[in-house]
Design a protein around this motif. Sequence first.
Motif, PDB file in Angstrom:
ATOM      1  N   GLY A 122       0.788  -1.215   0.000  1.00 55.47           N
ATOM      2  CA  GLY A 122       0.000   0.000   0.000  1.00 55.47           C
ATOM      3  C   GLY A 122       0.825   1.271   0.000  1.00 55.47           C
ATOM      4  O   GLY A 122       2.061   1.238   0.092  1.00 55.47           O
ATOM      5  N   PRO A 123       0.162   2.422  -0.096  1.00 56.45           N
ATOM      6  CA  PRO A 123       0.876   3.698  -0.194  1.00 56.45           C
ATOM      7  C   PRO A 123       1.716   4.035   1.029  1.00 56.45           C
ATOM      8  O   PRO A 123       2.698   4.770   0.916  1.00 56.45           O
ATOM      9  N   LEU A 124       1.359   3.513   2.203  1.00 63.71           N
ATOM     10  CA  LEU A 124       2.154   3.791   3.403  1.00 63.71           C
ATOM     11  C   LEU A 124       3.398   2.902   3.496  1.00 63.71           C
ATOM     12  O   LEU A 124       4.191   3.042   4.422  1.00 63.71           O
ATOM     13  N   ALA A 125       3.556   1.997   2.540  1.00 63.44           N
ATOM     14  CA  ALA A 125       4.775   1.182   2.468  1.00 63.44           C
ATOM     15  C   ALA A 125       5.822   1.807   1.553  1.00 63.44           C
ATOM     16  O   ALA A 125       6.933   1.280   1.432  1.00 63.44           O
ATOM     17  N   ALA A 126       5.493   2.934   0.928  1.00 65.09           N
ATOM     18  CA  ALA A 126       6.302   3.457  -0.176  1.00 65.09           C
ATOM     19  C   ALA A 126       7.358   4.469   0.263  1.00 65.09           C
ATOM     20  O   ALA A 126       7.055   5.454   0.927  1.00 65.09           O
ATOM     21  N   PRO A 448       1.597  -7.210  -5.405  1.00 65.13           N
ATOM     22  CA  PRO A 448       0.647  -6.167  -5.766  1.00 65.13           C
ATOM     23  C   PRO A 448       1.148  -4.770  -5.395  1.00 65.13           C
ATOM     24  O   PRO A 448       1.368  -4.493  -4.212  1.00 65.13           O
ATOM     25  N   ALA A 449       1.353  -3.944  -6.368  1.00 67.33           N
ATOM     26  CA  ALA A 449       1.880  -2.598  -6.140  1.00 67.33           C
ATOM     27  C   ALA A 449       0.772  -1.561  -6.229  1.00 67.33           C
ATOM     28  O   ALA A 449      -0.174  -1.700  -7.002  1.00 67.33           O
ATOM     29  N   THR A 450       0.921  -0.509  -5.435  1.00 67.36           N
ATOM     30  CA  THR A 450       0.071   0.664  -5.565  1.00 67.36           C
ATOM     31  C   THR A 450       0.623   1.522  -6.698  1.00 67.36           C
ATOM     32  O   THR A 450       1.783   1.938  -6.652  1.00 67.36           O
ATOM     33  N   ILE A 451      -0.177   1.776  -7.715  1.00 66.22           N
ATOM     34  CA  ILE A 451       0.260   2.610  -8.833  1.00 66.22           C
ATOM     35  C   ILE A 451      -0.106   4.062  -8.542  1.00 66.22           C
ATOM     36  O   ILE A 451      -1.212   4.367  -8.098  1.00 66.22           O
ATOM     37  N   ALA A 452       0.863   4.954  -8.780  1.00 61.99           N
ATOM     38  CA  ALA A 452       0.723   6.364  -8.405  1.00 61.99           C
ATOM     39  C   ALA A 452      -0.053   7.131  -9.471  1.00 61.99           C
ATOM     40  O   ALA A 452       0.505   7.582 -10.474  1.00 61.99           O
ATOM     41  N   GLY A 453      -1.347   7.261  -9.273  1.00 61.46           N
ATOM     42  CA  GLY A 453      -2.167   8.056 -10.178  1.00 61.46           C
ATOM     43  C   GLY A 453      -2.128   7.525 -11.599  1.00 61.46           C
ATOM     44  O   GLY A 453      -2.085   6.305 -11.837  1.00 61.46           O
ATOM     45  N   ASN A 454      -2.098   8.438 -12.548  1.00 58.86           N
ATOM     46  CA  ASN A 454      -2.119   8.074 -13.962  1.00 58.86           C
ATOM     47  C   ASN A 454      -0.715   8.034 -14.567  1.00 58.86           C
ATOM     48  O   ASN A 454      -0.528   8.339 -15.746  1.00 58.86           O
ATOM     49  N   THR A 455       0.264   7.666 -13.759  1.00 54.68           N
ATOM     50  CA  THR A 455       1.649   7.611 -14.242  1.00 54.68           C
ATOM     51  C   THR A 455       2.067   6.226 -14.713  1.00 54.68           C
ATOM     52  O   THR A 455       3.068   6.088 -15.415  1.00 54.68           O
ATOM     53  N   GLY A 456       1.354   5.181 -14.290  1.00 56.28           N
ATOM     54  CA  GLY A 456       1.785   3.818 -14.561  1.00 56.28           C
ATOM     55  C   GLY A 456       2.937   3.371 -13.676  1.00 56.28           C
ATOM     56  O   GLY A 456       3.467   2.274 -13.851  1.00 56.28           O
ATOM     57  N   ILE A 457       3.334   4.205 -12.716  1.00 55.21           N
ATOM     58  CA  ILE A 457       4.481   3.943 -11.841  1.00 55.21           C
ATOM     59  C   ILE A 457       4.018   3.188 -10.598  1.00 55.21           C
ATOM     60  O   ILE A 457       3.253   3.701  -9.793  1.00 55.21           O
ATOM     61  N   GLY A 458       4.502   1.952 -10.428  1.00 56.65           N
ATOM     62  CA  GLY A 458       4.218   1.190  -9.213  1.00 56.65           C
ATOM     63  C   GLY A 458       5.172   1.603  -8.106  1.00 56.65           C
ATOM     64  O   GLY A 458       6.384   1.683  -8.316  1.00 56.65           O
ATOM     65  N   LEU A 459       4.620   1.856  -6.930  1.00 55.75           N
ATOM     66  CA  LEU A 459       5.425   2.398  -5.839  1.00 55.75           C
ATOM     67  C   LEU A 459       6.161   1.310  -5.059  1.00 55.75           C
ATOM     68  O   LEU A 459       5.721   0.165  -4.968  1.00 55.75           O
ATOM     69  N   SER A 460       7.266   1.710  -4.458  1.00 60.87           N
ATOM     70  CA  SER A 460       8.084   0.825  -3.621  1.00 60.87           C
ATOM     71  C   SER A 460       7.309   0.347  -2.394  1.00 60.87           C
ATOM     72  O   SER A 460       6.327   0.975  -1.979  1.00 60.87           O
ATOM     73  N   GLN A 461       7.761  -0.781  -1.832  1.00 58.25           N
ATOM     74  CA  GLN A 461       7.228  -1.262  -0.553  1.00 58.25           C
ATOM     75  C   GLN A 461       8.335  -1.374   0.487  1.00 58.25           C
ATOM     76  O   GLN A 461       8.269  -2.189   1.414  1.00 58.25           O
ATOM     77  N   ARG A 462       9.353  -0.537   0.383  1.00 58.30           N
ATOM     78  CA  ARG A 462      10.572  -0.729   1.168  1.00 58.30           C
ATOM     79  C   ARG A 462      10.500  -0.135   2.579  1.00 58.30           C
ATOM     80  O   ARG A 462      11.371  -0.384   3.409  1.00 58.30           O
ATOM     81  N   MET A 463       9.438   0.626   2.894  1.00 58.22           N
ATOM     82  CA  MET A 463       9.327   1.198   4.239  1.00 58.22           C
ATOM     83  C   MET A 463       9.341   0.114   5.318  1.00 58.22           C
ATOM     84  O   MET A 463       9.792   0.353   6.444  1.00 58.22           O
ATOM     85  N   GLN A 464       8.870  -1.087   4.959  1.00 52.79           N
ATOM     86  CA  GLN A 464       8.767  -2.165   5.946  1.00 52.79           C
ATOM     87  C   GLN A 464      10.121  -2.604   6.501  1.00 52.79           C
ATOM     88  O   GLN A 464      10.185  -3.307   7.508  1.00 52.79           O
TER      89      GLN A 464
END
Length: 615
Positions: A122-126, A448-464
């Motif tokens: 999710g977005p809080l993992a990014a 499963p990645a959270t994609i940032a808006g209409n960019t097609g960019i899947g966000l990192s999950q590295r905060m964990q």
Amino acid sequence: MKKTIITCLMVVLIMGTVFSQSTQKPPLHGKHWMAITGKPLGATAGAMIFSQGGNAVDASCAMLAAVCTMWDVLSWGGETQALIYNPHTKKVIAINAMGVAPTGATVEFYKEKGMAYPPEFGPLAATTPGTPGGLMTMLAEYGTMSLEQVLAPAMQMAKGYPIEAQTANMIENNKDKIKEWPYSKKVFLPHLGEEREAPHAGEIFVQEDLYNTLAKLVEAEKQALKKGKSRKEAIYAAYERFYKGDIAQEIVRGTREQGGLFTMEDLAKWKVKIEEPLTVNYKGIDVYKLQEWTQGPALLQSLNILENFDLKAMGYNSANYINTLYQAMSLAFSDRDFYYGDPDFGPKSPMKGLLSKEYAKERAKLIQEKNDETIGPGDPYPFQGETNPFLDLLSKRKDALAYDRPELPIQGPEDPFLAHFLAGTTSIQATDKEGWVVSVTPSGGWVPATIAGNTGIGLSQRMQSFVLDERLNPFNVLEPGKRPRVTLTPSMALKDGKPFLSFSIQGGDTQDQDLLQLFLNIVEFGMTVQQATEAANFHNYQIQSSFGAHESKPGSVELNTQIPAWVRNDLRNRGYKMNFLDRTSGPLNAIWFDWKHGTFWGGSSNHGEDYGIAW
């Protein structure tokens, strides 16, 4: 006595066959160039760039762009870390393109949500996107081609490529999670409402939003070139558009809409760092790793410890060998778990002491005939002339560890515990006849990645990979603007001042375990690079996972099914709890340099879909 002699002869015969046996995949041979990565189409992208006259850096950037577009367990919003050998300076350069924690990502924020660690998804993992900046910096500083040229294969793929079964099935298996994020659902699930909502294997998978984002980068480069800017300046103009322009605006808007924390300032302030790598010498070979914001120095510490033993005399994968390596890993990784973190933030990790030969000798004395499940971090400070300021935290550390909960045995290949340890990313290896060598371990933004808006960019999950409790690691406590201590860890080795081995792997906390064994397979046991990538490795689960609940299983070891019964019995008597897999080698990718004949040998393990092309 007679039985003992027969058993020893059987061990010798079995160990001897390892080095002469044929491999399941053929070794790669080349004299002009070599390109290896996690997917066949990704390797083809590198070959296309080489055939157009690009160098190894150009080809690596093209492969990186391609595998991100293919969602090879990573995406464009993830992170990139690399080692590059520059034949002109004769030095190894480190690329730090790891994103950082955004504004508002504090210990208090996550604890108020009832979390022991930042979430897995999710977005809080990014963390902030790092791969685009890493790619453009590598290309601008060390490549020869334009951004348009190296992005061309990825852009063709974004317009539509035949998706392979591995990724298509991963999307289908994670579709319930994907549906939580509207932009991810739009990209990943073209058959909403049908029984199978993900793409089918072989179906043309189209990513129009991603194509438009990459086209904006190329447009920024072209506009800069029209204004008389140099190749390098034009690439950095594209960099500016991504991190400060309209692409950044949409990333921030789309992330915050879905509950994330990114700000425009977070993206604008972030910079790729070109660093000095860390290095130790093992029996005349200089081994290079990234700094302590990765787990890479744990491999260097392991080599320092193992230098105190005659590994070759023990025999490849004998009980003595496995026991010695297992405990050396436990010693090195326990130091990783307490002392490693972002060097740009205080406190400063005691790397001088941790990497000293004298400290390693003291740690080596702790290795016993039977496994020690109580191995913990040591005290490296006296070995750099200082007093440890964290002795009080060290004494409290066990109270915070996940493995103090009731231990359950590993339940087989599908065990969630193993999934965290073995979860992959991809790796990239490239070299050319001019002498450039590139080793990359990019990651982040996996399905499963959270994609940032209409960019097609899947966000990192590295905060964990941050900790929220300083008792676990005072150097890796979450702060805005800080890089988490990651598992990603490209490797390179030089002998007599010339490239000897370039190697990397996907696979979470097992990365430096497999890389260590690959290196020793070649250096101590004389394996070819392809044999070494396929060889039966083992995995230590006594170390603390960097993902999920950050668990540990002291004494647990994963062995290859080829390990004979008498070795299993010996290890059981030494206190080990074993599970078995048919393939335990990777996926490892490596290039070995044959200076006698002026050629390259490439190895790509038989573990996954990794593939190489050479000429």
